[in-house]
Write an enzyme that holds these catalytic residues in place. Structure first.
Site, mmCIF file in Angstrom:
data_model
loop_
_atom_site.group_PDB
_atom_site.id
_atom_site.type_symbol
_atom_site.label_atom_id
_atom_site.label_comp_id
_atom_site.label_asym_id
_atom_site.label_seq_id
_atom_site.Cartn_x
_atom_site.Cartn_y
_atom_site.Cartn_z
ATOM 1 N N LEU A 1 0.877 -1.174 0.000
ATOM 2 C CA LEU A 1 0.000 0.000 0.000
ATOM 3 C C LEU A 1 0.910 1.218 0.000
ATOM 4 C CD1 LEU A 1 -2.775 -0.853 2.655
ATOM 5 C CD2 LEU A 1 -3.075 -0.655 0.184
ATOM 6 N N ASP A 2 0.596 2.219 -0.833
ATOM 7 C CA ASP A 2 1.459 3.393 -0.816
ATOM 8 C C ASP A 2 1.381 4.072 0.554
ATOM 9 O OD1 ASP A 2 -1.130 4.254 -2.632
ATOM 10 O OD2 ASP A 2 -0.579 5.802 -1.185
ATOM 11 N N THR A 3 2.375 4.858 0.837
ATOM 12 C CA THR A 3 2.566 5.381 2.192
ATOM 13 C C THR A 3 1.335 6.093 2.730
ATOM 14 O OG1 THR A 3 4.926 5.630 1.710
ATOM 15 C CG2 THR A 3 4.070 6.803 3.624
ATOM 16 N N GLU A 4 0.644 6.875 1.902
ATOM 17 C CA GLU A 4 -0.494 7.655 2.384
ATOM 18 C C GLU A 4 -1.818 6.878 2.356
ATOM 19 O OE1 GLU A 4 -0.139 10.453 3.948
ATOM 20 O OE2 GLU A 4 2.006 10.129 3.599
ATOM 21 N N THR A 5 -1.801 5.678 1.834
ATOM 22 C CA THR A 5 -3.031 4.873 1.800
ATOM 23 C C THR A 5 -3.132 4.033 3.070
ATOM 24 O OG1 THR A 5 -3.028 4.767 -0.611
ATOM 25 C CG2 THR A 5 -4.307 3.095 0.553
#
Length: 313
Positions: free
Chosen positions: A177-181
């Site tokens: 998951l990307d960092t902000e998700t």
């Protein structure tokens, strides 16, 4: 003849009579008799010697117990109900009831008797779902925003490893998951399951909730399902729906089986609706539910079985 004198032949007969014992056989041995006193037919000495030798060998050999195994087994194995209980399927008594109800199968064969033994290589299923009988671990983490999807980070940023660093067994994450998700991410030490869950061939679906700004055109869902052209090829959603709408604020649900980097954000941005917040709410058959942000939980045996069934294990 003088009184009291007998001939030699009569004296010999007297010695062979009742007082003198039984008449000996020509070989010098007393005749053999059966259990009821009947005379037995004599047999060669060679046969007697062979019988005695065989008896000595039989009694001198240690008694080896043959392990109770099922056909084709090369080792003793372990009792099925014990293996099921250790895998978390309930007490041994409860596992015996599962067997009695014909709900357990080994290598595709339904088990009908108690005491069956299994080997580590055997595939065990309960109600059609595979039971993980070895030392595998399966966790679901609700990843907070700002956490890097790696087990360690050279820059010292908070990462997934910070949530499991007290585990003796090394775990690794299933996909990213990307960092902000935010949202659900799976952690395990089962390499084959992790590989299949992320491989495009198996098409495991993931569902996301995205906060975007409207108004939304009626055909947005159709456009996403027909395919949005990105710089690395078309990307298609499997499902789309509006979950909530307050003024211009929309909460939409997007389901897809692709795993390319930032795929949901890129699709919606290309369609003209940049994502303000993104949460993954399910990975295959495993929902996030009401699991709090930052919490780690162990998957149940049923959930593990569902994941394995999803990818053909």
């Amino acid at each position: 003849r003088p009184a009291g004198k007998t001939s030699g032949s009569r004296r010999a007969a007297a010695r062979g009579g009742a007082k003198g014992g039984p008449k000996k056989s020509p070989q010098g041995q007393p005749p053999r008799r059966g259990p009821h006193g009947q005379r037995e037919t004599s047999r060669p000495r060679e046969l007697d010697a062979r019988i005695e030798e065989r008896n000595r060998e039989r009694h001198s050999k240690p008694q080896v117990k043959t392990p109770k195994t099922f056909p084709g087994a090369e080792e003793e194995g372990e009792r099925l109900q014990k293996v099921l209980a250790r895998a978390g399927m309930g007490s041994r008594r409860a596992c015996e009831e599962l067997i009695d109800q014909a709900r357990v199968e080994i290598n595709g064969e339904i088990v009908m008797e108690q005491g069956r033994r299994v080997l580590p290589k055997d595939e065990i299923k309960v109600d059609g779902l595979t039971v993980a009988t070895q030392s595998y671990l399966f966790f679901a983490l609700n990843k907070p925003a700002g956490v890097v999807s790696s087990m360690e980070d050279p820059d010292g940023r908070q990462n997934l490893g910070d949530y499991v660093n007290n585990r003796e067994t090394r775990l690794f994450h299933v996909g990213r998951l990307d960092t902000e998700t935010e949202g659900i991410i799976l952690l395990t030490n089962h390499g084959e399951l992790a590989h299949r869950l992320t491989h495009p061939r198996y098409g495991v679906k993931k569902t996301y909730l995205a906060a975007i700004q409207g108004p939304l055109p009626r055909d947005l869902g159709k456009r996403l399902k027909d395919g949005i052209e990105l710089e690395d090829g078309y990307a298609r959603a499997d499902h789309f729906r509006v979950v909530e709408n307050t003024g211009k604020n929309y909460l939409v649900e997007v389901t897809l089986h692709e795993g390319r980097k930032h795929i949901v954000r890129r699709m919606l941005a290309e369609a003209g609706f940049p994502v303000e917040k993104l949460v993954r709410v399910s990975f295959g058959p495993i929902p996030l539910g009401d699991q709090k942000s930052g919490w780690l939980r162990r998957l149940t045996n049923t959930e593990v079985g569902m994941l394995m069934k999803e990818v053909g294990l």
